[in-house]
Motif scaffolding. Sequence first.
Motif, PDB file in Angstrom:
ATOM      1  N   UNK A 208       0.721   6.407 -15.762  1.00 17.77           N
ATOM      2  CA  UNK A 208       0.828   5.284 -15.028  1.00 17.77           C
ATOM      3  C   UNK A 208       0.248   5.607 -13.546  1.00 17.77           C
ATOM      4  N   UNK A 209      -0.821   4.383 -13.578  1.00 13.53           N
ATOM      5  CA  UNK A 209      -1.846   4.527 -12.392  1.00 13.53           C
ATOM      6  C   UNK A 209      -1.600   3.139 -11.552  1.00 13.53           C
ATOM      7  N   UNK A 210      -1.112   3.220 -10.287  1.00  8.43           N
ATOM      8  CA  UNK A 210      -1.055   1.913  -9.269  1.00  8.43           C
ATOM      9  C   UNK A 210      -2.164   1.727  -8.661  1.00  8.43           C
ATOM     10  N   UNK A 211      -2.349   0.774  -8.343  1.00  9.84           N
ATOM     11  CA  UNK A 211      -3.412   0.008  -7.474  1.00  9.84           C
ATOM     12  C   UNK A 211      -3.024   0.087  -6.120  1.00  9.84           C
ATOM     13  N   UNK A 212      -4.033   0.631  -5.171  1.00  6.61           N
ATOM     14  CA  UNK A 212      -3.683   0.780  -3.943  1.00  6.61           C
ATOM     15  C   UNK A 212      -3.970  -0.276  -3.111  1.00  6.61           C
ATOM     16  N   UNK A 213      -3.195  -0.869  -2.413  1.00  2.00           N
ATOM     17  CA  UNK A 213      -3.575  -2.011  -1.398  1.00  2.00           C
ATOM     18  C   UNK A 213      -2.613  -1.948  -0.195  1.00  2.00           C
ATOM     19  N   UNK A 214      -3.660  -1.717   0.994  1.00  5.52           N
ATOM     20  CA  UNK A 214      -2.664  -0.913   2.128  1.00  5.52           C
ATOM     21  C   UNK A 214      -1.644  -2.122   2.637  1.00  5.52           C
ATOM     22  N   UNK A 215      -1.559  -3.355   2.725  1.00  7.92           N
ATOM     23  CA  UNK A 215      -0.581  -4.239   3.268  1.00  7.92           C
ATOM     24  C   UNK A 215       0.726  -4.072   2.243  1.00  7.92           C
ATOM     25  N   UNK A 218       1.959  -0.630   2.363  1.00 11.19           N
ATOM     26  CA  UNK A 218       2.442  -0.160   3.896  1.00 11.19           C
ATOM     27  C   UNK A 218       1.977   1.206   4.395  1.00 11.19           C
ATOM     28  N   UNK A 219       0.952   1.617   4.050  1.00 11.69           N
ATOM     29  CA  UNK A 219       0.169   2.753   4.433  1.00 11.69           C
ATOM     30  C   UNK A 219      -1.334   2.857   3.748  1.00 11.69           C
ATOM     31  N   UNK A 220      -2.176   3.537   4.374  1.00  9.25           N
ATOM     32  CA  UNK A 220      -3.366   3.873   3.909  1.00  9.25           C
ATOM     33  C   UNK A 220      -3.849   4.514   2.761  1.00  9.25           C
ATOM     34  N   UNK A 221      -4.927   4.583   2.127  1.00  4.40           N
ATOM     35  CA  UNK A 221      -5.004   5.455   0.872  1.00  4.40           C
ATOM     36  C   UNK A 221      -5.226   7.015   1.516  1.00  4.40           C
ATOM     37  N   UNK A 222      -5.517   7.118   2.807  1.00  6.20           N
ATOM     38  CA  UNK A 222      -5.471   8.505   3.446  1.00  6.20           C
ATOM     39  C   UNK A 222      -3.948   8.996   3.078  1.00  6.20           C
ATOM     40  N   UNK A 223      -3.132   8.162   3.413  1.00  8.79           N
ATOM     41  CA  UNK A 223      -1.395   8.643   3.128  1.00  8.79           C
ATOM     42  C   UNK A 223      -1.288   9.171   1.754  1.00  8.79           C
ATOM     43  N   UNK A 225      -3.411  10.409  -0.476  1.00  9.78           N
ATOM     44  CA  UNK A 225      -4.070  11.558  -0.554  1.00  9.78           C
ATOM     45  C   UNK A 225      -3.365  12.729  -0.047  1.00  9.78           C
ATOM     46  N   UNK A 226      -3.175  12.631   1.251  1.00 10.43           N
ATOM     47  CA  UNK A 226      -2.444  13.467   2.012  1.00 10.43           C
ATOM     48  C   UNK A 226      -1.024  13.848   1.224  1.00 10.43           C
ATOM     49  N   UNK A 227      -0.245  13.021   0.627  1.00 12.54           N
ATOM     50  CA  UNK A 227       0.998  13.227   0.079  1.00 12.54           C
ATOM     51  C   UNK A 227       1.167  13.414  -1.331  1.00 12.54           C
ATOM     52  N   UNK A 228      -0.178  13.429  -2.031  1.00 11.75           N
ATOM     53  CA  UNK A 228      -0.138  13.808  -3.452  1.00 11.75           C
ATOM     54  C   UNK A 228      -1.023  14.648  -3.822  1.00 11.75           C
ATOM     55  N   UNK A 229      -1.878  15.426  -3.107  1.00 11.73           N
ATOM     56  CA  UNK A 229      -2.656  16.484  -3.440  1.00 11.73           C
ATOM     57  C   UNK A 229      -2.139  17.831  -2.698  1.00 11.73           C
ATOM     58  N   UNK A 496       0.516   9.192  10.927  1.00  9.75           N
ATOM     59  CA  UNK A 496       1.412   9.327  10.258  1.00  9.75           C
ATOM     60  C   UNK A 496       0.948  10.072   8.804  1.00  9.75           C
ATOM     61  N   UNK A 497       1.609  11.213   8.452  1.00 12.54           N
ATOM     62  CA  UNK A 497       1.158  12.160   7.455  1.00 12.54           C
ATOM     63  C   UNK A 497      -0.238  12.846   7.833  1.00 12.54           C
ATOM     64  N   UNK A 498      -0.592  13.099   9.078  1.00 13.54           N
ATOM     65  CA  UNK A 498      -1.784  13.564   9.204  1.00 13.54           C
ATOM     66  C   UNK A 498      -1.681  14.596  10.264  1.00 13.54           C
ATOM     67  N   UNK A 499      -2.614  15.625  10.577  1.00 11.39           N
ATOM     68  CA  UNK A 499      -2.303  16.764  11.327  1.00 11.39           C
ATOM     69  C   UNK A 499      -2.214  16.317  12.969  1.00 11.39           C
ATOM     70  N   UNK A 500      -2.530  15.080  13.281  1.00 13.28           N
ATOM     71  CA  UNK A 500      -2.393  14.519  14.430  1.00 13.28           C
ATOM     72  C   UNK A 500      -0.842  14.087  14.823  1.00 13.28           C
TER      73      UNK A 500
END
Length: 552
Positions: A208-215, A218-223, A225-229, A496-500
Amino acid sequence: MPRTKSLALPLAVLLAGTASAAMARPAAVAAPAISVETLKEVTQTLSSDAFEGRAPTTPAEDKTVAYIADRFAKAGLKPGNKGGWYQNVPLAEITTKPDVTLNVTGGKAPLSFAYKQDMVVKTYQIQPRIDIANADIVFVGYGINAPERGWNDYAGIDVRGKVVIILVNDPDWQTQTLDGPFGGRAMTYYGRWTYKYEEAARQGAAAALIVHDTEPAAYGFNVVVSSNTGPQLELDAADGHMDQSKAIGWLTNDAARRLLAAAGQDLDTLSAAAKVKGFKAVPLGLKASMTLENAIRRQASKNVVGLLPGRTRPDEYIVYSAHWDHLGRCEPVSGDDICNGALDNASGIAGLVALADAYRTQGAPERSVLFVAVTAEESGLLGSQYYATNPVEPLAKTVAGLNMDGLNVLGRTHDVVVIGPGKSELEDNLKRAVLAQNRMIVPEPTPEKGSFYRSDHFSLAKVGVPTLYFDSGEDLLDGGKAAGRAAAEDYVKNRYHAPSDEYDPKWNWSGAVEDLQLYYRIGRELADGSAWPNWYPTAEFRATRDQSRGTK
């Protein structure tokens, strides 16, 4: 992926019961002092580089849970799990090697999608190798099967052994009102990525693959990546989760467009069609192949449980909770690979400790109070899920609880926001506490984010424990709505979900103090009272709670 947090305080109140809504009005509860120094000290300590981002089942966990237990003890709590501080949570860590690729054939030309750039895939199945070869690809719209709403995106299609492409959120998420087949702007559980993977597995999909869309996500694709790798955690299971799809993941919007174009389809056209009741899934005439090599490690993580025994009814419990974990070492940004999780959620643990201190200074209430620091929220609410299904005290005896997932460090606000209003009788408790602060309750500004389903309170809701979920709002006393909204958006975009997400000595803790006094007022009112509030009769969790309490 857990819900996004704003800098405004997410307050998730976990409260349980079966009494009628017509409860006697309790006496007003005085708001105690909340130690700002405790909030600063605990947050700064847990979010320091020495704790390496607090990833469960790493050496940093031992340091983290020992520190929390020590702070609980110093706050006057007793070990809360049958004489011990810890509840073991059996986890399986699955680390997918980063050389995974997604290859698609059968279209105008073969396509390959790069890991982290075009897509992210992982697995719930606890096995060292996942192979999917030449599996048919089907676009299934929003991937929803909701018979009570007369909606089934899987009607007339057999997706067993196939790869399904799914849109994020609900079909009516772009509606600006709360009217629509799925609540309009307000996300339902059908819109959550967790549900979409669950339903795909029930339908027998191989992936199952979900198509990402930021709005709508509610978060960018960077999130994503950081949450699923990197190392991913799941509750350990005797069957190895073999009832789940072999692979789950996300496609970037651009990658999805390229994939669909290879089949002569257009993402915008298909998305518009998927919003209409009666939509039929679209076989794409393409085939997908992927291989995941996984390292498996089994190890128990820990929830930390502290107890303040009640004076007259010690076998009835209020539960305060917050998650102690974060992402650990994550995708580097400017050479920094530690996701410190200061706001998310070292601050919430600081709130637990500060509240325990407040209870100690005010004296023990009539009912007992549990303070639970849960693990693996960032991996899908796993610690709270384990607690909900293996409670240290019976759920039928759990009267109330409050969950903290990020404190307000912007300053005081005029407003409070109910998330998912109209679900439980506990909104009366909230109204009294808010009124005592001369604040007001306002409509949820971003109901499309589905925040009710994205924090640890939802684990208790699923097993019937009533939950009231509210945030402090964006209308800052200093700066107003524009400043509050800008700060919240800046956090989601940049920290959010970043080193910063690091401790900032310039934070304004006055809002956190006021919000923690809300936590205290609501919890203490119930801890000193005799009420057993319940869900409203129309709430989806009412029947489960009635059964657990032996009532109808």
